[in-house]
Design a protein around this motif. Structure first.
Motif, PDB file in Angstrom:
ATOM      1  N   ALA A  88       0.970  -1.386   0.251  1.00  0.00           N
ATOM      2  CA  ALA A  88       0.071  -0.157   0.065  1.00  0.00           C
ATOM      3  C   ALA A  88       0.923   1.401  -0.102  1.00  0.00           C
ATOM      4  CB  ALA A  88      -0.875   0.105   1.066  1.00  0.00           C
ATOM      5  N   ASP A  89       1.889   1.318   0.945  1.00  0.00           N
ATOM      6  CA  ASP A  89       2.938   2.542   0.693  1.00  0.00           C
ATOM      7  C   ASP A  89       3.824   2.276  -0.208  1.00  0.00           C
ATOM      8  OD1 ASP A  89       1.779   3.350   3.172  1.00  0.00           O
ATOM      9  OD2 ASP A  89       3.592   2.444   4.520  1.00  0.00           O
ATOM     10  N   PHE A  90       3.864   1.329  -1.012  1.00  0.00           N
ATOM     11  CA  PHE A  90       4.624   1.072  -2.348  1.00  0.00           C
ATOM     12  C   PHE A  90       4.095   1.851  -3.341  1.00  0.00           C
ATOM     13  CE2 PHE A  90       6.175  -1.070  -6.104  1.00  0.00           C
ATOM     14  CZ  PHE A  90       7.384  -0.761  -6.043  1.00  0.00           C
ATOM     15  N   PHE A  91       2.807   1.799  -3.677  1.00  0.00           N
ATOM     16  CA  PHE A  91       2.006   2.211  -4.551  1.00  0.00           C
ATOM     17  C   PHE A  91       1.515   3.442  -4.530  1.00  0.00           C
ATOM     18  CE2 PHE A  91       2.010  -2.312  -5.716  1.00  0.00           C
ATOM     19  CZ  PHE A  91       2.631  -2.408  -6.992  1.00  0.00           C
ATOM     20  N   GLU A  92       1.034   3.490  -3.033  1.00  0.00           N
ATOM     21  CA  GLU A  92       0.176   4.824  -2.745  1.00  0.00           C
ATOM     22  C   GLU A  92       1.202   5.924  -1.998  1.00  0.00           C
ATOM     23  OE1 GLU A  92      -3.566   4.066  -1.068  1.00  0.00           O
ATOM     24  OE2 GLU A  92      -3.991   2.785  -2.613  1.00  0.00           O
ATOM     25  N   ASP A  93       2.315   6.406  -2.787  1.00  0.00           N
ATOM     26  CA  ASP A  93       3.121   6.905  -2.029  1.00  0.00           C
ATOM     27  C   ASP A  93       3.146   8.672  -1.866  1.00  0.00           C
ATOM     28  OD1 ASP A  93       3.825   7.214  -4.537  1.00  0.00           O
ATOM     29  OD2 ASP A  93       6.059   6.753  -4.500  1.00  0.00           O
ATOM     30  N   VAL A  94       1.979   8.982  -2.078  1.00  0.00           N
ATOM     31  CA  VAL A  94       1.797  10.598  -2.223  1.00  0.00           C
ATOM     32  C   VAL A  94       2.372  11.043  -0.786  1.00  0.00           C
ATOM     33  CG1 VAL A  94       0.374  12.504  -2.517  1.00  0.00           C
ATOM     34  CG2 VAL A  94       0.002  10.303  -3.479  1.00  0.00           C
ATOM     35  N   VAL A  95       1.982  10.692   0.456  1.00  0.00           N
ATOM     36  CA  VAL A  95       2.491  11.429   1.465  1.00  0.00           C
ATOM     37  C   VAL A  95       3.941  10.959   1.762  1.00  0.00           C
ATOM     38  CG1 VAL A  95       2.112  11.296   4.101  1.00  0.00           C
ATOM     39  CG2 VAL A  95       0.351  11.141   2.452  1.00  0.00           C
ATOM     40  N   ILE A  96       4.276   9.991   1.378  1.00  0.00           N
ATOM     41  CA  ILE A  96       5.911   9.700   1.414  1.00  0.00           C
ATOM     42  C   ILE A  96       6.720  10.615   0.701  1.00  0.00           C
ATOM     43  CG2 ILE A  96       7.742   7.826   0.868  1.00  0.00           C
ATOM     44  CD1 ILE A  96       5.470   5.857   1.901  1.00  0.00           C
ATOM     45  N   GLN A  97       6.161  10.782  -0.788  1.00  0.00           N
ATOM     46  CA  GLN A  97       7.203  11.905  -1.466  1.00  0.00           C
ATOM     47  C   GLN A  97       7.156  13.095  -0.990  1.00  0.00           C
ATOM     48  OE1 GLN A  97       8.708  10.750  -4.013  1.00  0.00           O
ATOM     49  NE2 GLN A  97       8.231   8.670  -4.084  1.00  0.00           N
ATOM     50  N   HIS A  98       5.729  13.455  -0.325  1.00  0.00           N
ATOM     51  CA  HIS A  98       5.793  14.860   0.495  1.00  0.00           C
ATOM     52  C   HIS A  98       6.925  14.947   1.409  1.00  0.00           C
ATOM     53  CE1 HIS A  98       4.373  18.466   2.151  1.00  0.00           C
ATOM     54  NE2 HIS A  98       4.151  17.808   3.335  1.00  0.00           N
ATOM     55  N   VAL A  99       6.910  13.950   2.633  1.00  0.00           N
ATOM     56  CA  VAL A  99       7.827  14.146   3.624  1.00  0.00           C
ATOM     57  C   VAL A  99       9.413  14.067   3.055  1.00  0.00           C
ATOM     58  CG1 VAL A  99       6.096  13.450   5.162  1.00  0.00           C
ATOM     59  CG2 VAL A  99       7.817  11.577   4.070  1.00  0.00           C
ATOM     60  N   LEU A 100       9.543  13.365   2.092  1.00  0.00           N
ATOM     61  CA  LEU A 100      11.004  13.099   1.634  1.00  0.00           C
ATOM     62  C   LEU A 100      11.519  14.520   0.906  1.00  0.00           C
ATOM     63  CD1 LEU A 100      11.193   9.905  -0.323  1.00  0.00           C
ATOM     64  CD2 LEU A 100      12.030  10.431   1.915  1.00  0.00           C
ATOM     65  N   LYS A 101      10.669  15.489   0.732  1.00  0.00           N
ATOM     66  CA  LYS A 101      11.232  16.748   0.456  1.00  0.00           C
ATOM     67  C   LYS A 101      11.571  17.709   1.555  1.00  0.00           C
ATOM     68  CE  LYS A 101       8.219  16.907  -3.686  1.00  0.00           C
ATOM     69  NZ  LYS A 101       6.820  17.480  -4.241  1.00  0.00           N
ATOM     70  N   TYR A 102      11.313  17.248   2.738  1.00  0.00           N
ATOM     71  CA  TYR A 102      11.601  17.889   3.957  1.00  0.00           C
ATOM     72  C   TYR A 102      13.036  17.988   4.141  1.00  0.00           C
ATOM     73  CZ  TYR A 102      12.239  19.368   8.740  1.00  0.00           C
ATOM     74  OH  TYR A 102      12.684  20.088   9.971  1.00  0.00           O
TER      75      TYR A 102
END
Length: 612
Positions: free
Chosen positions: A202-216
């Motif tokens: 689920a986190d592998f395919f739906e990674d919108v939030v993860i991509q956001h926090v990686l920008k911090y």
């Protein structure tokens, strides 16, 4: 005596010491400095420092006091101008007591001078002047040798007194009775059981939030960029590390509260301390990344859960072991379980180590504060974090630089974690491709649907047209049948009107005719015609009015009955072939032949005149 708040700074020629002494009796104060020693006294404050470099009294020294702010400032000249004093922000280390001196060393070293010099260079951070106490073997110390944990594996028996809070802090059961190998085996089994493929995918395919926090970008990213920019300058230029990393006043206050300690660690234990430091920093970097620096009530849980050192009292023997352990725990426990979060924490930890011990100390102090504000987690401060905050201040910067270089060279892939992530992702991608193909086929069929609907509408129109034509033909037939029925009914009415009139035969004789039955519809309406004497002209006029021929055939009684039965079976809503008129031997046709017997007569009407 009160230890005042203080901070140190430097330039190429002077060391500046700023001491905060509010409400001090400044009329009586004393300052002493020589070599690496510095002492300050102003009732009720007392400060003693061991400096990282030598200072000299040559008449250039200055001191001033700000009465409004209560700040005492001392500027001391360096013995070697241009020398860089390292670790001026390591306040706990600066507060270290001066080592006791004696004519005879407490520990005597045996070996050649060359071997001792080489070993001293290799183990230069080792403190041989630590205060020692005689060793007495007890049952507790025996247990300590078997099941030890904490910083440098120097503690044991702690959880025997804290059984109530044990489950809220660590995952290992009975740590005082479980050896290091047993703890590792149970940890691996627990991680394997905890891993959830559905959560990971689920986190592998739906990674919108993860991509956001990686920008911090946390604070160490900017500090590392500044350091890289300064490294491009002349090597003779000495830049204080406080330019890149500075401690807050709260962090400085916490350093002053620590009690200075010295740690006797052998080479193997010292390596374990460094590896556990990496493990703790990895967990901290993950927490800062996903919360974007805004720590919350779950921060304490995240840090201790992701660090096997804190959660399972683990002792690592290599950097790859640390990375694999951290990667597995990231994919098993927190809310966001993505491999890119593992690699991000990995790169952040390298940056912190390359920034030096001031950056590492700042992170450790933040962890100490997080655990201090969480009720059960304060035990981990006593076991690990406080000792790390004190120990890191005495660590050589080149040791951390070498550790950062080794960590940067290490490689971590998904295959190392042991969860078959690549196979799991390949299977999920295959299923996703099949679903995409099905959606594409469905979309094509939906596009073709309008043309098929058009064809269906055309067929429906043709069908409705044919049905309307059929209905019109049926209505025409019904109208024709109705008109025929109307003609027959008019004939019936005429006959009924004239039923009382007398019938005249060819010879003009009047006879009483038998009762006639008229079968014209399926309702089998019966008309009883009673014969009377009728003039011949009236019959002829009646024949002219009728557009159908009415023929009378004389049949046997059995034949008439059979015809009547057949008509009943077939129904009466259709025309029947008219029977031929009976002919006499002379060739004359008789329109109405009266049988001497009383037989049933069948009248059949037809619109076809050519059948006569």
């Amino acid at each position: 005596m009160i230890t005042p708040a203080f901070e140190l700074s430097q330039d190429p020629d002077f060391l500046t010491i700023i001491i905060n002494v509010p409400y001090a009796k400044v009329s009586e104060f004393d300052v002493y400095f020589e070599g690496k020693d510095f002492k300050f006294y102003a009732k009720p404050y007392f400060l003693r420092l061991t400096l990282p470099g030598r200072i000299v009294e040559d008449g250039r020294e200055k001191a001033s006091y700000n009465v409004d702010k209560g700040i005492f400032t001392v500027r001391l000249p360096k013995e070697t101008p241009g020398q860089y004093f390292d670790g001026l922000d390591m306040l706990t280390a600066l507060l270290a007591q001066k080592k006791s001196r004696s004519a005879k060393p407490l520990v005597e070293e045996i070996g050649t001078s060359a071997e001792l010099a080489e070993e001293e260079e290799e183990e230069e951070e080792f403190d041989w002047e630590i205060e020692q106490t005689p060793y007495h073997e007890t049952a507790e110390s025996t247990l300590h040798l078997q099941c030890c944990y904490g910083f440098g594996n120097l503690k044991s028996g702690v959880f025997q007194r804290l059984q109530d809070e044990l489950s809220d802090v660590i995952d290992v059961k009975d740590p005082d009775l479980t050896a290091a190998d047993g703890r590792r085996q149970k940890r691996l089994e627990t991680e394997a059981a905890k891993f959830d493929p559905d959560h990971y995918l689920a986190d592998f395919f739906e990674d919108v939030v993860i991509q956001h926090v990686l920008k911090y970008k946390p604070w160490w990213v900017d500090a590392y960029a500044k350091k890289m920019a300064y490294q491009g300058r002349s090597p003779q230029e000495h830049v204080s590390q406080t330019t890149f990393v500075s401690l807050s006043e709260d962090e400085r206050e916490q350093l002053r509260k620590f009690t200075n300690k010295s740690y006797l660690l052998d080479k193997r234990t010292r390596h374990q301390v460094y590896f556990s430091l990496i493990d703790i920093l990895l967990a901290y970097c993950y927490e800062i990344c996903i919360t974007e620096g805004d720590k919350n009530v779950e921060s304490s849980w995240n840090i201790r859960k992701l660090s096997a050192t804190l959660c399972w009292l683990e002792s690592f023997t290599s950097i790859p072991e640390v990375l694999v352990s951290f990667g597995r725990r990231v994919l098993c426990y927190p809310l966001y379980r993505h491999f890119r979060l593992v690699t991000r924490a990995f790169s952040d930890t390298v940056m912190i180590l390359q920034l030096g011990k001031s950056a590492v100390l700042k992170c450790l102090l933040d962890i100490h504060k997080i655990f201090r504000e969480n009720d059960p987690a304060y035990i981990l401060n006593d076991l690990y974090i406080t000792d790390y905050c004190i120990w890191i201040q005495k660590t050589k910067s080149k040791k951390l630089a070498a550790l950062a270089e080794s960590l940067q060279k290490a490689k971590l892939t998904k295959a190392h974690l042991g969860f078959e992530l690549e196979e799991l992702e390949s299977a999920a991608l295959l299923v996703q491709e099949e679903e995409s193909e099905l959606k594409a086929v469905s979309a094509v069929s939906k596009q073709q649907l309008p043309s098929s609907e058009l064809e269906m509408s055309d067929s429906e129109e043709s069908s409705s047209t044919s049905s309307s034509e059929t209905e019109s033909s049926d209505s025409d037939e019904q109208e024709s049948s109705t008109s025929e029925d109307g003609k027959i009914n008019s004939l019936q009415g005429t006959l009924q009107e004239e039923r009382t009139a007398p019938l005249i035969d060819c010879n003009g004789l009047g006879r009483d005719t038998d009762t006639l039955t008229l079968d014209v519809t399926n309702e089998k309406s019966k008309a009883s015609l009673q014969s009377t004497s009728v003039p011949g002209k009236l019959i002829e006029e009646l024949g002219k009015k009728m557009q159908t021929a009415i023929r009378l055939s004389e049949q046997p009684e059995e034949l008439a009955t059979a015809s009547y039965t057949v008509l009943q079976e077939k129904g009466a809503n259709y025309a029947v072939e008219p029977q031929r008129l009976s002919e006499d031997p002379g060739g004359k046709e008789n329109f109405l032949g009266v049988s001497p017997k009383k037989n049933l007569l069948l009248f059949v009407g037809s619109t076809n005149e050519d059948e006569d």
